[in-house]
Design an enzyme around this catalytic site. Structure first.
Site, PDB file in Angstrom:
ATOM      1  N   ASP A  84       0.852  -1.191   0.000  1.00  0.00           N
ATOM      2  CA  ASP A  84       0.000   0.000   0.000  1.00  0.00           C
ATOM      3  C   ASP A  84       0.896   1.252   0.000  1.00  0.00           C
ATOM      4  O   ASP A  84       1.892   1.298   0.732  1.00  0.00           O
ATOM      5  CB  ASP A  84      -0.872  -0.037   1.268  1.00  0.00           C
ATOM      6  CG  ASP A  84      -2.009   0.969   1.229  1.00  0.00           C
ATOM      7  OD1 ASP A  84      -2.393   1.393   0.126  1.00  0.00           O
ATOM      8  OD2 ASP A  84      -2.505   1.318   2.323  1.00  0.00           O
ATOM      9  N   HIS A  85       0.545   2.244  -0.803  1.00  0.00           N
ATOM     10  CA  HIS A  85       1.263   3.530  -0.820  1.00  0.00           C
ATOM     11  C   HIS A  85       2.782   3.409  -0.977  1.00  0.00           C
ATOM     12  O   HIS A  85       3.536   4.034  -0.211  1.00  0.00           O
ATOM     13  CB  HIS A  85       0.964   4.344   0.450  1.00  0.00           C
ATOM     14  CG  HIS A  85      -0.449   4.813   0.531  1.00  0.00           C
ATOM     15  ND1 HIS A  85      -0.953   5.812  -0.286  1.00  0.00           N
ATOM     16  CD2 HIS A  85      -1.475   4.427   1.322  1.00  0.00           C
ATOM     17  CE1 HIS A  85      -2.233   6.006   0.005  1.00  0.00           C
ATOM     18  NE2 HIS A  85      -2.581   5.168   0.969  1.00  0.00           N
ATOM     19  N   HIS A 214      -9.601   4.816  -1.361  1.00  0.00           N
ATOM     20  CA  HIS A 214      -8.797   4.850  -0.130  1.00  0.00           C
ATOM     21  C   HIS A 214      -9.602   5.566   0.945  1.00  0.00           C
ATOM     22  O   HIS A 214     -10.543   6.307   0.653  1.00  0.00           O
ATOM     23  CB  HIS A 214      -7.485   5.604  -0.384  1.00  0.00           C
ATOM     24  CG  HIS A 214      -6.448   4.768  -1.049  1.00  0.00           C
ATOM     25  ND1 HIS A 214      -5.267   4.434  -0.455  1.00  0.00           N
ATOM     26  CD2 HIS A 214      -6.433   4.177  -2.274  1.00  0.00           C
ATOM     27  CE1 HIS A 214      -4.560   3.671  -1.266  1.00  0.00           C
ATOM     28  NE2 HIS A 214      -5.239   3.506  -2.389  1.00  0.00           N
TER      29      HIS A 214
HETATM   30  P1  13P Z   1      -8.593   4.710   6.597  1.00  0.00           P
HETATM   31  O1  13P Z   1      -7.675   4.674   7.769  1.00  0.00           O
HETATM   32  O2  13P Z   1      -9.320   6.017   6.468  1.00  0.00           O
HETATM   33  O3  13P Z   1      -9.519   3.550   6.544  1.00  0.00           O
HETATM   34  O4  13P Z   1      -7.671   4.649   5.274  1.00  0.00           O
HETATM   35  C1  13P Z   1      -6.964   3.488   4.987  1.00  0.00           C
HETATM   36  C2  13P Z   1      -6.280   3.600   3.677  1.00  0.00           C
HETATM   37  O5  13P Z   1      -6.763   4.204   2.751  1.00  0.00           O
HETATM   38  C3  13P Z   1      -5.002   2.889   3.529  1.00  0.00           C
HETATM   39  O6  13P Z   1      -4.447   3.095   2.271  1.00  0.00           O
END
Ligand code: 13P
Length: 289
Positions: A84-85, A214
């Site tokens: 992720d990211h 997201h």
């Molecule tokens: P939230 O913490 O708002 O659920 O976001 C999680 C997220 O988008 C991780 O990439």
């Protein structure tokens, strides 16, 4: 079974449902997220943020990925493992090296042409060995405007629908995270955000590739259920599942301090898992494995 994220998401787009991507912070959470999916007979995408909040050390990452891959392979439902990211090319390559089957390259805070160039570079390398890639167009910031990332205030820019076709064509990305009123983390004063469904419809009409939301936490069940029928196929959730786990653990601790201390982790994981199962129902992925 361990599968490619693209396989899960293409089916979700065809079937008009969304698949939860819970944030994973420990080997225990791998077990509970997959058990939740098995219980609901739902696919699941495990999200690991190896840039900011998870196992920075290579030795830890190697160990956790051994557990994740092994458990996913034994699962009765489709499980994908996603970075992720990923903040740059090197982070994505590091993830691939340790066994992730898909990566997100997040260059969304950079100027458009830079986002295109970095995403394209990651896609070329990843696709050469069958790894799927998610990118972000427009920028999903934080629900709390005072939150800083790398010392800078987060900012939000809506996805420009005029860029969508060009971005996908130039990069070859497999799925696209969009900014349509959603934000990461808790929203200020717990307000349910306004989701720009008109913009989502426009984007979904331009491209058949799966779209990603997201910042699922606090976005509102109705908003998310609706988004899942209109092109959103993956919803990232972190804050809400951690909150559900910690609230249950603290509640049990207050009820019976001695037992609550001994069972603290068990109770946390129960709350974490219950919220994942709850969202599988909301997003429509229950019985879609
Ligand atoms: P939230 O913490 O708002 O659920 O976001 C999680 C997220 O988008 C991780 O990439």
């Amino acid at each position: 079974m361990l599968v490619n994220m693209k396989d899960i998401l293409v089916k979700a787009r065809e079937g008009h449902y969304g698949v939860i991507a819970p944030t994973i912070r420990s080997a225990d959470e791998i077990k509970h997220a997959i058990e939740a999916a098995e219980h609901k007979n739902s696919p699941v995408i495990l999200n690991f943020n190896i840039t900011y909040d998870f196992v920075a050390e290579d030795a830890d990452l190697e160990l956790v990925m051994l557990v994740a891959r092994e458990r996913a392979m034994r699962s009765s439902v489709p499980v994908a493992l996603n970075v992720d990211h990923g903040k740059d090319f090197a982070t994505c390559m590091r993830g691939i090296h340790y066994g992730f089957g898909s990566v997100m390259i997040d260059a969304s805070a950079r100027p458009y042409e830079e986002n295109v160039a970095i995403t394209k570079q990651v896609v070329e390398a990843a696709h050469a060995i069958g790894i799927s890639v998610e990118a972000e167009l427009g920028c999903v910031g934080m629900g709390d405007p005072n939150f800083k990332i790398d010392g800078k205030y987060s900012h939000t820019t809506e996805t420009n629908p005029n860029d969508v076709a060009d971005f996908i064509e130039k990069t070859g990305v497999d799925c696209l995270a969009v900014s349509i009123g959603n934000a990461h983390g808790p929203y200020a004063k717990d307000i349910i955000p306004h989701i720009n469904f008109e913009l989502l419809d426009k984007i979904a009409e331009i491209t058949p590739i799966p779209l990603v939301l997201h910042g699922g936490s606090g976005t509102g069940d109705e908003n998310m259920a609706k988004a899942c029928t209109r092109g959103i196929c993956k919803i990232n959730v972190s804050t809400d599942i951690a909150k559900s786990g910690s609230e249950l653990a603290v509640e049990k601790l207050n009820e019976n301090p001695k037992k609550g201390r001994l069972d603290f982790h068990t109770n946390f994981h129960q709350g974490y898992r219950e919220k994942i199962e709850y969202y599988m129902d909301v997003f429509g992925s229950t019985n879609k494995a």
